[in-house]
Scaffold this motif. Structure first.
Motif, PDB file in Angstrom:
ATOM      1  N   HIS A   1       0.874  -1.174   0.000  1.00  0.00           N
ATOM      2  CA  HIS A   1       0.000   0.000   0.000  1.00  0.00           C
ATOM      3  C   HIS A   1       0.911   1.224   0.000  1.00  0.00           C
ATOM      4  O   HIS A   1       1.842   1.307   0.824  1.00  0.00           O
TER       5      HIS A   1
ATOM      6  N   LEU B   1       0.741   4.152   1.097  1.00  0.00           N
ATOM      7  CA  LEU B   1       0.759   5.002   2.283  1.00  0.00           C
ATOM      8  C   LEU B   1       0.979   4.217   3.577  1.00  0.00           C
ATOM      9  O   LEU B   1       1.578   4.730   4.518  1.00  0.00           O
ATOM     10  N   ARG B   2       0.534   2.989   3.618  1.00  0.00           N
ATOM     11  CA  ARG B   2       0.557   2.238   4.877  1.00  0.00           C
ATOM     12  C   ARG B   2       1.778   1.345   5.039  1.00  0.00           C
ATOM     13  O   ARG B   2       2.023   0.836   6.149  1.00  0.00           O
TER      14      ARG B   2
ATOM     15  N   ALA C   1      -6.312   3.899  -2.663  1.00  0.00           N
ATOM     16  CA  ALA C   1      -5.818   5.039  -1.891  1.00  0.00           C
ATOM     17  C   ALA C   1      -6.190   6.359  -2.556  1.00  0.00           C
ATOM     18  O   ALA C   1      -6.564   7.335  -1.883  1.00  0.00           O
TER      19      ALA C   1
ATOM     20  N   ASP D   1      -9.847   7.072  -1.935  1.00  0.00           N
ATOM     21  CA  ASP D   1     -10.075   7.598  -0.585  1.00  0.00           C
ATOM     22  C   ASP D   1      -9.728   9.083  -0.516  1.00  0.00           C
ATOM     23  O   ASP D   1     -10.470   9.886   0.076  1.00  0.00           O
ATOM     24  N   THR D   2      -8.595   9.447  -1.111  1.00  0.00           N
ATOM     25  CA  THR D   2      -8.171  10.849  -1.107  1.00  0.00           C
ATOM     26  C   THR D   2      -9.156  11.721  -1.887  1.00  0.00           C
ATOM     27  O   THR D   2      -9.495  12.832  -1.464  1.00  0.00           O
TER      28      THR D   2
END
Length: 253
Positions: A213, A215-216, A239, A242-243
């Motif tokens: 991922h 970001l994670r 992602a 979501d943003t």
């Protein structure tokens, strides 16, 4: 794309795997995402089946035909000047030679092939059956004179109730894929398990692909665990969705 360019890109993809540990291949799904990732400095890309299907209003798990996938990826590959690999799921019922021929014809220089056969009720190929399919891909690429990068995926961890319980079976399968001519192997579903990642990276001599991922997860962690290749699967698209929802939320009625 002319054959010389295709061969050069295939050679470049192989070189990049040797130069970068891990090599990060952003998973893209259309011309815009491909151009954006290339402009960010990535020297190679992969087109994911799940995000490609979502972008076209189709279902993942071979909800598109092979011909539809080829038509969709052709303009993406042509839009960038870097090597592009394509997730070809379990092969769309194609013979290995036909799968490789179609890929090369649209300029693709790498492929991902999994052992969950969606066209046959979602059954999982046996170790020998999947290795034989990969061997056919390797032979077809060699016959075509294009060093297509073959990423052999297994879904054994993904389907198991307990991933650690199928570790030995998965390692046996990954080693069989390596012996069959896979350039890298992709045990899906263990990206958050340090112990399992370390076990599989230590079991084969070729790069191990992990999902990440953007970001994670942490790039240095994957490097420390011996991962040789990273792709995002659908997680980059998720992602970004979501943003986008966060940005648009204050404007919604």
């Amino acid at each position: 794309m002319d054959s010389r360019t295709t061969v050069e890109r295939a050679q470049r993809l192989k070189q990049l795997h040797a130069e970068h540990r891990p090599l990060v291949l952003p998973t893209v799904w259309d011309v815009w995402s491909a151009r954006t990732a290339a402009a960010a400095g990535f020297p190679a890309l992969t087109i994911g089946s799940h995000p490609l299907a979502d972008s076209r209003g189709a279902d993942d798990h071979e909800g598109q035909t092979f011909e539809e996938v080829l038509a969709a990826v052709r303009p993406i590959i042509a839009a960038v000047d870097v090597p592009v690999s394509v997730d070809l799921e379990s092969g769309y019922g194609q013979k290995p030679a036909d799968l490789v021929a179609g890929l090369i014809e649209v300029g693709g220089v790498g492929l991902n092939v999994e052992d969950t056969v969606h066209s046959d009720g979602g059954r999982v190929r046996s170790t020998q059956e999947h290795a034989s399919y990969v061997a056919g891909l390797r032979a077809a690429a060699d016959d075509a004179g294009v060093p297509v990068w073959v990423n052999g995926r297994t879904d054994l961890f993904l389907h198991a109730k307990g991933a650690s319980g199928v570790l030995d079976q998965a390692i046996e399968r990954l080693r069989a894929l390596e012996q069959a001519g896979a350039d890298s192997v992709y045990p899906v579903g263990i990206q958050d398990d340090d112990e399992l990642l370390a076990a599989v990276t230590g079991a084969v001599a070729i790069p191990v692909n992990s999902t990440a991922h953007p970001l994670r997860h942490d790039l240095e962690r994957f490097r420390r665990l011996g991962v040789g290749r990273i792709t995002y699967g659908p997680l980059l698209q998720f992602a970004m969705a979501d943003t986008m929802k966060d940005m648009l939320g204050p404007w919604a009625p």
